[in-house]
Design an enzyme around this catalytic site. Structure first.
Site, PDB file in Angstrom:
ATOM      1  N   LYS A 114       0.816  -1.212   0.000  1.00 11.33           N
ATOM      2  CA  LYS A 114       0.000   0.000   0.000  1.00 11.33           C
ATOM      3  C   LYS A 114       0.855   1.271   0.000  1.00 11.33           C
ATOM      4  CE  LYS A 114      -4.213  -1.900   1.977  1.00 11.33           C
ATOM      5  NZ  LYS A 114      -3.858  -3.305   2.293  1.00 11.33           N
TER       6      LYS A 114
HETATM    7  C1  LIG Z   1      -4.612  -4.357   1.731  1.00  5.87           C
HETATM    8  C2  LIG Z   1      -3.920  -5.661   1.663  1.00  5.87           C
HETATM    9  C3  LIG Z   1      -4.350  -6.691   0.794  1.00  5.87           C
HETATM   10  C4  LIG Z   1      -5.603  -6.585  -0.040  1.00  5.87           C
HETATM   11  O1  LIG Z   1      -5.485  -5.680  -1.115  1.00  5.87           O
HETATM   12  P1  LIG Z   1      -6.798  -5.186  -1.873  1.00  5.87           P
HETATM   13  O2  LIG Z   1      -6.313  -4.199  -2.874  1.00  5.87           O
HETATM   14  O3  LIG Z   1      -7.674  -4.561  -0.827  1.00  5.87           O
HETATM   15  O4  LIG Z   1      -7.436  -6.378  -2.492  1.00  5.87           O
HETATM   16  C5  LIG Z   1      -3.602  -7.862   0.730  1.00  5.87           C
HETATM   17  N1  LIG Z   1      -2.516  -8.024   1.503  1.00  5.87           N
HETATM   18  C6  LIG Z   1      -2.079  -7.066   2.354  1.00  5.87           C
HETATM   19  C7  LIG Z   1      -0.885  -7.343   3.183  1.00  5.87           C
HETATM   20  C8  LIG Z   1      -2.756  -5.863   2.453  1.00  5.87           C
HETATM   21  O5  LIG Z   1      -2.319  -4.933   3.319  1.00  5.87           O
END
Ligand SMILES: *Cc1c(COP(=O)(O)O)cnc(C)c1O
Length: 427
Positions: free
Chosen positions: A107
């Site tokens: 993210k």
């Molecule tokens: C947010 C997150 C996800 C999921 O991603 P999306 O875009 O919401 O599908 C998967 N793994 C981790 C470690 C995350 O922080």
């Protein structure tokens, strides 16, 4: 670039407005009016380009002339100033490590890009924008770090007291500057409810915006991962199947956007934990959101994935078309732990629970002879230390930048009620 609301009841807006608003006034998600494939020549010779050039090519049409080229180039360069390696594990399986950013979460990319765009748009505005987020873990750290020191933007993060890992809490509460952490006496849903109430409250004097993957500036830059992986692999492995551990489905939806831009991707697998709304939809044809269940891959504990509507749009709401390039499977915590152990034994590689769910997705899909499977490692295993150490009976060494944070002093304001949040925001 213009963006329209997928609820079709709001007027189209510029990229700038879409970033500042987050969600459209009719509560719909914004979607670009046009998607123009990149030149074939660019894709064929992609290994001749730097990551910065590739990212700029991929994103520029979605920004249009609203940010000058030199500024956008700078934003992109700052967004992706770390590695995105594909690590080979088996003859036909590799993992794309997306955890080399400052908070060890994928993210980071979306948060850093969004922060810089919002900072650019709001630089001339005497009124600051406040980014208000509720987090169950990873989002908060990435957003806090991405927005740290950005002019014209304050960040307020709500997290449930005692419900995030120690590392995650330190990442939220030790930054200072324009970042404030509110420690809520309650669970994640309480934090989320408070944030929702604040967005609907006319008596809040600040301009609020959100920073989750409904925001186009957080969603779209995730396309970069797929280009970077393709660049590393295509000469040897032209047929790539991506398995994406999915919660809100923003990441995988960005992958499908990359495919729309002309990136030759063989197939997508959306791998979920027991929160199986999408796998069930593919099986049965009706979409039934459910309350979320708690799992060891908790960043994917989502019962009503907000970006799935964008995926349906990308396939013109045809289930048949969707199924030709997209599969989705769900896995229990037991299977996830078993996969972590098997990956460790077979390849001596420590996968976090989210990555392990991705690995399981490739297994269930069943790679054909000419195909190469890539599962996305969305977080560093150290962020899920308890589960990983217990499951593998191994100690994991803590990366340097995390060690540094662990000794910093936590600063958080404790709150219990919405009224306390409101008076904080109006103070
Ligand atoms: C947010 C997150 C996800 C999921 O991603 P999306 O875009 O919401 O599908 C998967 N793994 C981790 C470690 C995350 O922080």
């Amino acid at each position: 670039m213009k963006y329209y609301s997928l609820n079709n009841n709001a007027k189209s807006v510029s990229f700038r407005e879409a970033v500042i608003q987050g969600l459209a006034p009719d509560r719909g998600l914004y979607f670009p009016e046009n998607i123009t494939p990149l030149p074939q020549e660019f894709i064929t010779n992609i290994d001749q380009y730097s990551n910065e050039e590739i990212a700029f090519e991929a994103i520029k049409q979605f920004v249009g002339n609203e940010i000058p080229s030199e500024v956008l180039q700078q934003i992109v360069t700052e967004t992706i100033n770390f590695d995105f390696p594909v690590v080979s594990l088996e003859k036909n399986i590799g993992t794309l490590e997306l955890f080399h950013g400052p908070t060890l979460a994928f993210k980071d990319v979306g948060a850093r890009f969004m922060a810089r765009c919002l900072g650019y748009f709001n630089a001339q505005n005497p009124n600051k924008v406040t980014v208000l987020v509720a987090t169950s873990g990873d989002t908060g750290g990435a957003v806090a770090n991405g927005f740290l020191g950005v002019n014209g933007v304050d960040v307020v993060i709500l997290y449930p007291s005692g419900k995030v890992s120690e590392i995650q809490e330190k990442q939220l509460t030790t930054l200072g500057k324009n970042i404030t952490a509110l420690e809520v006496n309650g669970v994640f849903d309480d934090c989320q409810d408070m944030v929702k109430s604040a967005f609907l409250d006319n008596e809040i004097s600040r301009q609020l915006t959100s920073a989750n993957s409904i925001n186009v500036a957080r969603w779209l830059p995730q396309m970069f991962y797929y280009f970077f992986a393709y660049k590393q692999l295509y000469k040897q492995h032209p047929k790539i199947v991506f398995s994406v551990p999915s919660g809100n489905f923003g990441n995988i939806c960005a992958g499908i956007m990359a495919q729309k831009l002309g990136l030759p991707i063989q197939h997508f697998v959306a791998a979920t934990n027991v929160n199986d709304t999408v796998p069930q939809f593919l099986k049965k044809g009706n979409y039934e959101p459910k309350p979320s269940k708690t799992t060891i891959s908790n960043a994917m504990d989502v019962g009503n994935p907000s970006n799935f509507i964008r995926i349906q749009k990308l396939f013109n709401h045809s289930l048949e078309d969707l199924k030709t390039s997209f599969s989705s499977f769900s896995f229990s915590d037991e299977l996830t732990k078993d996969a972590m152990q098997r990956i460790y034994k077979k390849s001596n590689y420590i996968a976090d629970p989210h990555g392990a769910v991705g690995y399981l997705g490739l297994e269930t899909y069943g790679l054909r002879d000419s195909e190469f499977g890539v599962f996305l490692e969305t977080a560093h295993p150290v962020k899920f230390l308890d589960v990983v150490e217990k499951t593998l009976a191994e100690n994991i060494s803590i990366p340097k930048n995390i060690q540094a944070i662990m000794s910093k002093e936590k600063k958080a304001i404790e709150i219990t009620t919405y009224e306390e949040l409101k008076s904080f925001l109006n103070s």
